[in-house]
Design an enzyme around this catalytic site. Structure first.
Site, PDB file in Angstrom:
ATOM      1  N   ASN A  67      40.964  41.774  38.053  1.00  0.00           N
ATOM      2  CA  ASN A  67      40.057  42.069  36.930  1.00  0.00           C
ATOM      3  C   ASN A  67      40.178  43.544  36.533  1.00  0.00           C
ATOM      4  O   ASN A  67      40.157  43.872  35.331  1.00  0.00           O
ATOM      5  CB  ASN A  67      38.613  41.726  37.295  1.00  0.00           C
ATOM      6  N   ARG A 123      29.845  43.762  47.954  1.00  0.00           N
ATOM      7  CA  ARG A 123      28.702  44.269  48.703  1.00  0.00           C
ATOM      8  C   ARG A 123      27.427  44.045  47.909  1.00  0.00           C
ATOM      9  O   ARG A 123      27.378  44.329  46.696  1.00  0.00           O
ATOM     10  CB  ARG A 123      28.847  45.775  48.988  1.00  0.00           C
ATOM     11  N   ILE A 124      26.393  43.592  48.618  1.00  0.00           N
ATOM     12  CA  ILE A 124      25.086  43.473  47.989  1.00  0.00           C
ATOM     13  C   ILE A 124      24.509  44.878  47.847  1.00  0.00           C
ATOM     14  O   ILE A 124      24.460  45.635  48.823  1.00  0.00           O
ATOM     15  CB  ILE A 124      24.156  42.585  48.840  1.00  0.00           C
ATOM     16  N   LEU A 125      24.099  45.242  46.632  1.00  0.00           N
ATOM     17  CA  LEU A 125      23.635  46.600  46.356  1.00  0.00           C
ATOM     18  C   LEU A 125      22.133  46.719  46.587  1.00  0.00           C
ATOM     19  O   LEU A 125      21.359  45.803  46.278  1.00  0.00           O
ATOM     20  CB  LEU A 125      23.982  46.974  44.914  1.00  0.00           C
ATOM     21  N   ASN A 168      28.564  42.905  36.255  1.00  0.00           N
ATOM     22  CA  ASN A 168      29.359  42.215  37.275  1.00  0.00           C
ATOM     23  C   ASN A 168      30.011  40.983  36.671  1.00  0.00           C
ATOM     24  O   ASN A 168      29.470  40.373  35.731  1.00  0.00           O
ATOM     25  CB  ASN A 168      28.447  41.796  38.438  1.00  0.00           C
ATOM     26  N   HIS A 182      31.069  37.218  37.794  1.00  0.00           N
ATOM     27  CA  HIS A 182      30.776  36.287  38.887  1.00  0.00           C
ATOM     28  C   HIS A 182      31.542  34.995  38.634  1.00  0.00           C
ATOM     29  O   HIS A 182      31.542  34.482  37.503  1.00  0.00           O
ATOM     30  CB  HIS A 182      29.265  36.011  38.964  1.00  0.00           C
ATOM     31  N   SER A 212      30.959  34.133  34.757  1.00  0.00           N
ATOM     32  CA  SER A 212      29.861  34.758  34.007  1.00  0.00           C
ATOM     33  C   SER A 212      29.920  36.272  34.157  1.00  0.00           C
ATOM     34  O   SER A 212      30.148  36.775  35.272  1.00  0.00           O
ATOM     35  CB  SER A 212      28.500  34.285  34.555  1.00  0.00           C
ATOM     36  N   LEU A 242      20.233  39.023  43.594  1.00  0.00           N
ATOM     37  CA  LEU A 242      21.668  38.776  43.723  1.00  0.00           C
ATOM     38  C   LEU A 242      22.140  37.724  42.726  1.00  0.00           C
ATOM     39  O   LEU A 242      21.673  36.575  42.739  1.00  0.00           O
ATOM     40  CB  LEU A 242      21.982  38.314  45.150  1.00  0.00           C
ATOM     41  N   ASP A 243      23.027  38.147  41.813  1.00  0.00           N
ATOM     42  CA  ASP A 243      23.606  37.249  40.797  1.00  0.00           C
ATOM     43  C   ASP A 243      22.526  36.614  39.924  1.00  0.00           C
ATOM     44  O   ASP A 243      22.740  35.549  39.335  1.00  0.00           O
ATOM     45  CB  ASP A 243      24.456  36.159  41.454  1.00  0.00           C
ATOM     46  N   GLN A 288      39.938  32.684  37.152  1.00  0.00           N
ATOM     47  CA  GLN A 288      40.310  34.105  37.037  1.00  0.00           C
ATOM     48  C   GLN A 288      41.060  34.394  35.738  1.00  0.00           C
ATOM     49  O   GLN A 288      40.909  35.478  35.169  1.00  0.00           O
ATOM     50  CB  GLN A 288      41.141  34.548  38.249  1.00  0.00           C
ATOM     51  N   GLU A 339      38.356  35.021  33.480  1.00  0.00           N
ATOM     52  CA  GLU A 339      37.715  36.316  33.791  1.00  0.00           C
ATOM     53  C   GLU A 339      38.475  37.456  33.133  1.00  0.00           C
ATOM     54  O   GLU A 339      37.896  38.374  32.550  1.00  0.00           O
ATOM     55  CB  GLU A 339      37.680  36.538  35.307  1.00  0.00           C
TER      56      GLU A 339
HETATM   57  N1  LIG Z   1      21.742  43.730  44.145  1.00  0.00           N
HETATM   58  C1  LIG Z   1      22.865  43.114  43.718  1.00  0.00           C
HETATM   59  N2  LIG Z   1      24.032  43.390  44.323  1.00  0.00           N
HETATM   60  C2  LIG Z   1      25.166  42.771  43.888  1.00  0.00           C
HETATM   61  C3  LIG Z   1      25.130  41.825  42.844  1.00  0.00           C
HETATM   62  C4  LIG Z   1      23.881  41.576  42.206  1.00  0.00           C
HETATM   63  O1  LIG Z   1      23.779  40.771  41.245  1.00  0.00           O
HETATM   64  N3  LIG Z   1      22.773  42.242  42.670  1.00  0.00           N
HETATM   65  N4  LIG Z   1      26.297  41.135  42.485  1.00  0.00           N
HETATM   66  C5  LIG Z   1      27.303  41.108  43.558  1.00  0.00           C
HETATM   67  C6  LIG Z   1      28.608  40.444  43.345  1.00  0.00           C
HETATM   68  N5  LIG Z   1      28.639  39.213  44.125  1.00  0.00           N
HETATM   69  C7  LIG Z   1      28.894  38.073  43.419  1.00  0.00           C
HETATM   70  O2  LIG Z   1      29.227  38.120  42.205  1.00  0.00           O
HETATM   71  C8  LIG Z   1      28.417  39.183  45.542  1.00  0.00           C
HETATM   72  C9  LIG Z   1      29.047  40.116  46.342  1.00  0.00           C
HETATM   73  C10 LIG Z   1      28.821  40.102  47.730  1.00  0.00           C
HETATM   74  C11 LIG Z   1      27.986  39.161  48.311  1.00  0.00           C
HETATM   75  C12 LIG Z   1      27.751  39.199  49.800  1.00  0.00           C
HETATM   76  O3  LIG Z   1      27.160  38.291  50.356  1.00  0.00           O
HETATM   77  N6  LIG Z   1      28.234  40.278  50.437  1.00  0.00           N
HETATM   78  C13 LIG Z   1      28.048  40.478  51.896  1.00  0.00           C
HETATM   79  C14 LIG Z   1      29.392  40.794  52.525  1.00  0.00           C
HETATM   80  C15 LIG Z   1      30.390  39.706  52.168  1.00  0.00           C
HETATM   81  C16 LIG Z   1      31.810  40.141  52.539  1.00  0.00           C
HETATM   82  O4  LIG Z   1      32.016  41.315  52.910  1.00  0.00           O
HETATM   83  O5  LIG Z   1      32.703  39.270  52.392  1.00  0.00           O
HETATM   84  C17 LIG Z   1      27.126  41.674  52.145  1.00  0.00           C
HETATM   85  O6  LIG Z   1      27.029  42.573  51.258  1.00  0.00           O
HETATM   86  O7  LIG Z   1      26.568  41.702  53.249  1.00  0.00           O
HETATM   87  C18 LIG Z   1      27.351  38.228  47.513  1.00  0.00           C
HETATM   88  C19 LIG Z   1      27.570  38.217  46.114  1.00  0.00           C
HETATM   89  C20 LIG Z   1      27.582  42.534  43.984  1.00  0.00           C
HETATM   90  N7  LIG Z   1      26.359  43.070  44.497  1.00  0.00           N
HETATM   91  N1  LIG Z   2      30.583  37.334  44.246  1.00  0.00           N
HETATM   92  C1  LIG Z   2      31.562  38.243  43.755  1.00  0.00           C
HETATM   93  C2  LIG Z   2      32.873  37.516  43.564  1.00  0.00           C
HETATM   94  O1  LIG Z   2      33.186  36.551  44.238  1.00  0.00           O
HETATM   95  N2  LIG Z   2      33.660  38.041  42.609  1.00  0.00           N
HETATM   96  C3  LIG Z   2      34.959  37.463  42.352  1.00  0.00           C
HETATM   97  O2  LIG Z   2      35.922  38.110  43.161  1.00  0.00           O
HETATM   98  C4  LIG Z   2      37.179  38.013  42.496  1.00  0.00           C
HETATM   99  C5  LIG Z   2      37.817  39.374  42.563  1.00  0.00           C
HETATM  100  O3  LIG Z   2      39.138  39.255  42.138  1.00  0.00           O
HETATM  101  P1  LIG Z   2      39.943  40.589  41.743  1.00  0.00           P
HETATM  102  O4  LIG Z   2      39.733  41.592  42.851  1.00  0.00           O
HETATM  103  O5  LIG Z   2      41.362  40.099  41.632  1.00  0.00           O
HETATM  104  O6  LIG Z   2      39.376  41.067  40.439  1.00  0.00           O
HETATM  105  C6  LIG Z   2      36.906  37.574  41.051  1.00  0.00           C
HETATM  106  O7  LIG Z   2      37.317  36.246  40.844  1.00  0.00           O
HETATM  107  C7  LIG Z   2      35.403  37.705  40.925  1.00  0.00           C
HETATM  108  O8  LIG Z   2      34.832  36.723  40.072  1.00  0.00           O
END
Ligand SMILES: Nc1nc2c(c(=O)[nH]1)N[C@@H](CN(C=O)c1ccc(C(=O)N[C@@H](CCC(=O)O)C(=O)O)cc1)CN2
Ligand SMILES: NCC(=O)N[C@@H]1O[C@H](COP(=O)([O-])[O-])[C@@H](O)[C@H]1O
Length: 246
Positions: free
Chosen positions: A34, A111-113, A127, A129, A156, A164-165, A191, A194
């Site tokens: 992306n 990473r969850i922010l 983001n 997703h 999306s 989260l999302d 993708q 995306e």
């Molecule tokens: N507060 C928010 N943080 C993030 C969001 C959001 O909407 N609100 N979007 C995510 C992106 N995401 C899906 O699109 C996503 C990324 C990571 C995780 C997750 O469970 N992460 C774990 C570690 C997982 C790993 O390392 O493989 C963690 O942070 O403990 C869920 C959804 C970005 N952040």
């Molecule tokens: N929950 C977050 C998540 O799963 N995001 C997904 O990770 C991929 C990253 O690919 P990329 O590093 O090749 O852009 C993308 O497909 C994106 O939608």
């Protein structure tokens, strides 16, 4: 909080600025396909701004190499080097602020922010997703969709909030799920979409067309439905081609 939901009027201000002065920071964790789509649009002056830094929470993220090859500042900030999520996000905020972004783009940032991070950039933090939100929030979206036997899946672009999302959806693109679909083939289909809609979403955010409004996302001032704007492949290609004709 300004009337349009931004933490400040920053987006109102820079949307009027020349495109080359609008600054984007991209956060990644891995491959960066992306990110590459954004870099490619930038190379054709079609992104509506300039990626000034790429930051990864994994030092071996291939996306950092993509950034370096594009001459973009590539920063590895491994989350494992920090004692807590809060400590990491505090360091991440400082690195981001040094680049004075108008828009912060999560592109496979896994990473969850924390609430502190989200509130710092609320309204100019987006983001991509890999599902048709609100379906399949979280991880492993393609496997879950296949397990449920859905006929349609997709991706999306949403404004990031503490939930989260769960933030307001701006754009969506859908793909049909074939009877013999596998997780890999479905991921590849999604993708590809995306890579079409994310550059469009970034451009429209930077131009002030997509905004984080009080009641959700707005496009050209009009409130969007909970599933945002649905872009067909043709719509997205036309939007990019139109820019190509300029
Ligand atoms: N507060 C928010 N943080 C993030 C969001 C959001 O909407 N609100 N979007 C995510 C992106 N995401 C899906 O699109 C996503 C990324 C990571 C995780 C997750 O469970 N992460 C774990 C570690 C997982 C790993 O390392 O493989 C963690 O942070 O403990 C869920 C959804 C970005 N952040
Ligand atoms: N929950 C977050 C998540 O799963 N995001 C997904 O990770 C991929 C990253 O690919 P990329 O590093 O090749 O852009 C993308 O497909 C994106 O939608």
């Amino acid at each position: 909080m300004s009337e349009n939901g931004y933490a400040s009027d920053t987006l109102n201000d820079f949307a009027a600025e020349p495109a080359e002065e609008r600054r984007v920071v991209v956060l990644i964790s891995g491959n960066g396909s992306n990110l590459q789509a954004l870099i490619d649009e930038q190379s054709h002056d079609r992104l509506g701004g300039r990626i000034v830094a790429v930051i990864a929470n994994q030092a071996d993220a291939y996306g950092l190499q993509r950034a370096r090859e594009a001459g973009i500042d590539a920063v590895a900030l491994p989350h494992r080097e920090y004692e807590s999520r809060e400590a990491y996000d505090g360091a991440l905020i400082k690195v981001i602020e040094r680049h004075e972004p108008d828009l912060v783009v999560l592109a496979g940032f896994m990473r969850i922010l924390t609430p502190r991070f989200v509130q710092r950039f609320l309204g100019r933090l987006i983001n991509i997703h890999p599902s048709l939100l609100p379906a399949y929030q979280g991880l492993h979206t393609h496997a879950r969709a296949l397990a449920d036997g859905v006929a349609e899946h997709g991706c999306s672009v949403h404004f990031v909030t503490e939930e989260l999302d769960g933030g307001p959806v701006a754009l969506q693109a859908a793909v049909a799920v074939a009877p013999d679909e596998t997780e890999d083939s479905l991921k590849e289909k999604v993708q590809a979409r995306e890579h079409l809609i994310y550059p469009i979403a970034v451009k429209w955010c930077l131009e002030g067309r997509l905004r984080f409004g009080e009641g959700g996302a707005r496009f050209d001032g009009t409130p969007l439905p909970p599933t945002g704007l649905r872009l067909s492949h043709a719509d997205a290609a036309e939007e990019l081609d139109e820019d190509a004709e300029e």
